[in-house]
Design a protein around this motif. Structure first.
Motif, short mmCIF file in Angstrom:
data_model
loop_
_atom_site.label_atom_id
_atom_site.label_comp_id
_atom_site.label_asym_id
_atom_site.label_seq_id
_atom_site.Cartn_x
_atom_site.Cartn_y
_atom_site.Cartn_z
N LEU A 485 24.27 -43.46 -43.62
CA LEU A 485 22.92 -42.09 -42.95
C LEU A 485 23.37 -40.92 -44.13
N LEU A 486 24.41 -40.67 -44.32
CA LEU A 486 23.90 -39.38 -44.96
C LEU A 486 23.03 -39.04 -46.62
N ILE A 487 23.02 -40.09 -46.75
CA ILE A 487 22.18 -39.71 -48.15
C ILE A 487 20.57 -39.64 -47.16
N SER A 488 20.04 -41.11 -46.66
CA SER A 488 18.78 -40.56 -46.16
C SER A 488 18.62 -39.48 -45.45
N LEU A 489 20.05 -38.46 -44.22
CA LEU A 489 19.77 -37.66 -43.85
C LEU A 489 19.15 -37.10 -44.10
N LEU A 490 20.93 -36.83 -45.11
CA LEU A 490 20.84 -34.95 -45.35
C LEU A 490 20.32 -35.42 -46.63
N GLY A 491 20.22 -36.32 -47.54
CA GLY A 491 19.61 -36.32 -49.05
C GLY A 491 18.21 -35.27 -49.18
N PRO A 492 17.49 -35.72 -48.28
CA PRO A 492 15.97 -35.25 -48.85
C PRO A 492 16.19 -33.57 -48.54
N VAL A 493 16.67 -33.26 -47.51
CA VAL A 493 16.69 -31.49 -47.18
C VAL A 493 17.89 -30.94 -48.48
N VAL A 494 18.70 -31.46 -48.93
CA VAL A 494 19.35 -30.85 -50.13
C VAL A 494 18.40 -31.32 -51.49
N ASN A 495 17.37 -31.77 -51.40
CA ASN A 495 17.24 -32.68 -53.03
C ASN A 495 17.78 -32.87 -53.97
N LEU A 496 18.66 -33.87 -52.96
CA LEU A 496 19.19 -34.79 -53.64
C LEU A 496 18.26 -35.98 -54.78
N PRO A 497 18.45 -36.68 -56.07
CA PRO A 497 17.50 -36.46 -56.78
C PRO A 497 17.53 -38.24 -56.32
N GLN A 498 16.29 -38.75 -56.89
CA GLN A 498 15.74 -39.91 -56.10
C GLN A 498 16.39 -41.36 -56.38
N VAL A 499 17.67 -40.89 -57.56
CA VAL A 499 18.37 -42.62 -57.73
C VAL A 499 19.31 -42.54 -56.84
N VAL A 500 19.21 -41.05 -56.56
CA VAL A 500 20.98 -41.30 -55.24
C VAL A 500 20.47 -41.73 -54.25
N LEU A 501 19.18 -40.95 -53.76
CA LEU A 501 18.72 -41.56 -52.45
C LEU A 501 18.61 -42.78 -52.36
N ASP A 502 17.51 -43.29 -53.38
CA ASP A 502 18.04 -45.29 -53.28
C ASP A 502 18.76 -46.23 -53.01
N ILE A 503 19.89 -45.58 -53.39
CA ILE A 503 21.68 -46.32 -52.99
C ILE A 503 21.11 -46.50 -51.86
N SER A 504 20.54 -45.43 -50.69
CA SER A 504 20.21 -45.45 -48.61
C SER A 504 20.04 -47.10 -48.79
N PRO A 505 19.43 -48.01 -47.80
CA PRO A 505 18.70 -49.22 -48.12
C PRO A 505 17.42 -48.29 -47.17
N PHE A 506 17.47 -47.18 -46.19
CA PHE A 506 16.67 -46.90 -45.75
C PHE A 506 15.83 -46.02 -45.94
N GLN A 507 16.12 -45.90 -47.40
CA GLN A 507 14.96 -45.49 -48.11
C GLN A 507 13.69 -46.39 -48.63
N HIS A 508 13.96 -47.63 -48.62
CA HIS A 508 13.21 -48.37 -49.28
C HIS A 508 11.83 -49.67 -47.98
N PRO A 509 11.97 -49.33 -46.70
CA PRO A 509 11.34 -49.57 -46.26
C PRO A 509 9.85 -48.55 -46.17
N PRO A 510 8.30 -49.32 -45.44
CA PRO A 510 7.54 -48.54 -46.27
C PRO A 510 7.87 -47.34 -44.98
N LYS A 511 7.24 -46.54 -44.84
CA LYS A 511 7.52 -45.26 -43.42
C LYS A 511 6.23 -45.11 -42.78
#
Length: 546
Positions: A485-511
């Motif tokens: 939840l932290l990675i997916s919710l706050l990661g885009p806001v604080v501009n985390l690298p995409q490789v870190v965002l991809d750890i969360s399963p919620f980054q992968h379903p089609p938007k």
């Protein structure tokens, strides 16, 4: 026998004796909560300061901030969801408006669950009676639980104040914001201490405490969204956090309301404690039938009896949340502004070229993250039944281990689908009524939430794998869900690298809505969930019970 009966009388003779063992029980509670409590603290502490830098990106000009204020003041849905907007021309005022109410709800839930876990749940398991046979004062367990919950609340408020001040916001507003959050936690800590005395079982105590949090939110929402009932928000501890007005001309006298409530409610909890026997609540439970109904003769029927209450509560919460967020979707442009930075953030959260579609896609993802926590809760119910020694009698019959586990996993996995459908349906209906396209909006949102199912199943399956392979660390499943939840919710806001965002399963379903539907990422997520589930069930078949 005489010594056993006399010990409680001697332990309660003086305040000092009544608190014997408090420090040891506090250390024990901190050790047991060494995973879940830091997650609560980190989540609630860093969220406000982490969004300060994005305020300038969302609202870079005076005109955009004026449009925000106008939209917030004219749309009752915003007041219902966020509360009164006292000053949206500053980052501090905006953070107070958007987050103070929700943070109060979350810290209230943390307080309720923490106090119940170390008081009423200990009596349910029999550990409290075992400890009471030693030199432990009558008030030691309640005091230890209050110290852990209250200490965590104060720490959260302190970190919030320091981090907001460190982000160059006014010191007075930062202190007021942190104090409001901390006192909300203290109020619900005191409320939970009363619930622990009233109820005979921990589930009932949690229900009373969470109901108090929910009623407080509803009172605040009703008071802030209607001009004729503003006084209702003054009856709510959640409303007090906003009426303090951090960063908008602080009204320090409002702090006396939560302080007085904490003292009165806390004293009531301590007064009720000696008026009941250990393991018994003030409210007598409803007696059940002498013989079990025919409908309880299967493991699935028993699992339904255990899961139906939480599932119903979650369904109501998801439906109400979906209706509220769907009602503000059509006006999201005025709320978040129209800058390129805004669009970029929403696209990373769940975007598309249209801002409304981006918001709806982001909401579908956020509801997926929240629902995954229900999957964790339902999966870990197996561990609770095991530690309470309720599994072995069942397995001594013709019920197999896998059949018993399957009865619970049915709710962990299909329950998440039901909750996502409830939220998607209500988002689609409320947005469709406002936009004039009910059919299209409902179908789009149902598909948008259904594509989140594989990601929620990954989290639930990981909880099952911990239960089967590492049962002593089953509670780490909450950390898994919290990190995702932290990675997916706050990661885009604080501009985390995409490789870190991809750890969360919620980054992968089609938007969806807005992007093209793709099957490949969903198949990969389902494969990961299947492997984790298989590993957990294999471990459960081979390890010892308990």
């Amino acid at each position: 026998m005489t010594a056993t009966l006399d010990r409680p009388a001697r332990a309660t003779a003086t305040p000092a004796r009544a608190l014997v063992g408090t420090w040891q029980l506090t250390r024990l509670a901190l050790r047991r909560d060494r995973i879940i409590l830091p997650i609560w603290i980190v989540l609630l502490s860093i969220v406000p300061a982490s969004t300060v830098s994005t305020y300038e990106q969302f609202y870079p000009t005076a005109a955009s901030r004026a449009a925000l204020s106008a939209s917030a003041s004219t749309n009752p849905s915003f007041a219902l969801l966020y509360g009164p907007a006292f000053d949206l021309s500053t980052a501090g005022g905006f953070i107070t408006w958007r987050m103070a109410g929700f943070l109060s709800v979350l810290i209230g839930l943390m307080a309720v669950f923490t106090v119940t876990r170390h008081t009423r749940a200990e009596e349910d398991s029999g550990r409290a009676e075992l400890l009471a046979s030693a030199v432990v004062g009558r008030y030691a367990a309640l005091t230890a639980a209050a110290l852990v919950s209250g200490g965590a609340s104060i720490l959260i408020g302190l970190v919030q104040a320091i981090s907001l001040a460190g982000a160059k916001l006014p010191a007075g507003g930062s202190i007021a914001f942190g104090a409001a959050t901390a006192l909300a936690g203290l109020v619900f800590t005191a409320v939970a201490s009363i619930a622990a005395q009233l109820a005979e079982y921990s589930r009932t105590a949690n229900g009373i405490g969470t109901a108090a949090v929910g009623i407080s939110f509803l009172l605040r929402a009703a008071g802030d969204s209607t001009t004729d009932a503003r006084w209702l928000s003054w009856l709510s501890p959640i409303g007090w956090t906003q009426q303090l007005r951090p960063f908008a001309g602080e009204r320090w006298w409002v702090l006396t309301l939560p302080i007085a409530t904490t003292l009165v409610a806390g004293a009531a909890g301590y007064l009720l404690l000696p008026r009941r026997d250990l393991g018994v609540g003030m409210l007598p439970p409803r007696p059940g039938p002498a013989t079990a109904a025919a409908s309880l003769h299967t493991p699935l029927a028993l699992a339904w009896r255990l899961h139906r209450g939480p599932l119903l509560g979650w369904a109501i919460g998801m439906a109400v949340g979906g209706a509220v967020f769907g009602s503000i979707a059509s006006g999201i442009g005025d709320l978040v502004g129209q800058t390129e930075q805004t669009r970029a953030i929403f696209e990373r959260l769940g975007g598309s070229s249209a801002l409304v579609n981006a918001f709806l896609a982001a909401m579908a993802g956020i509801f997926g993250m929240i629902v995954s926590l229900y999957g964790v809760q339902a999966a870990l119910r197996m561990r609770s039944e095991e530690t309470l020694n309720r599994v072995e009698p069942l397995l001594a019959t013709k019920v197999s281990r896998l059949r018993w586990a399957a009865s619970h996993l049915l709710f962990a996995f299909l329950g998440t689908v039901l909750l996502l459908l409830a939220s998607g349906l209500m988002i689609g209906l409320s947005n469709g009524f406002r936009s004039g396209n009910v059919g299209g909006s409902v179908s789009d949102m149902l598909l948008a939430v259904l594509v989140q199912v594989p990601a929620t199943w990954v989290i639930a399956a990981l909880a099952v794998s911990l239960f089967g392979l590492l049962p002593k660390f089953s509670t780490a499943a909450w950390a898994v869900g919290g990190i995702a939840l932290l990675i997916s919710l706050l990661g885009p806001v604080v501009n985390l690298p995409q490789v870190v965002l991809d750890i969360s399963p919620f980054q992968h379903p089609p938007k969806l809505p807005g992007q093209t539907f793709t099957v490949a990422p969903m198949l990969w997520l389902l494969a990961i969930a299947a492997v984790a589930l298989g590993a957990g069930l294999t471990g459960w078949r081979r390890r010892d019970v308990g």
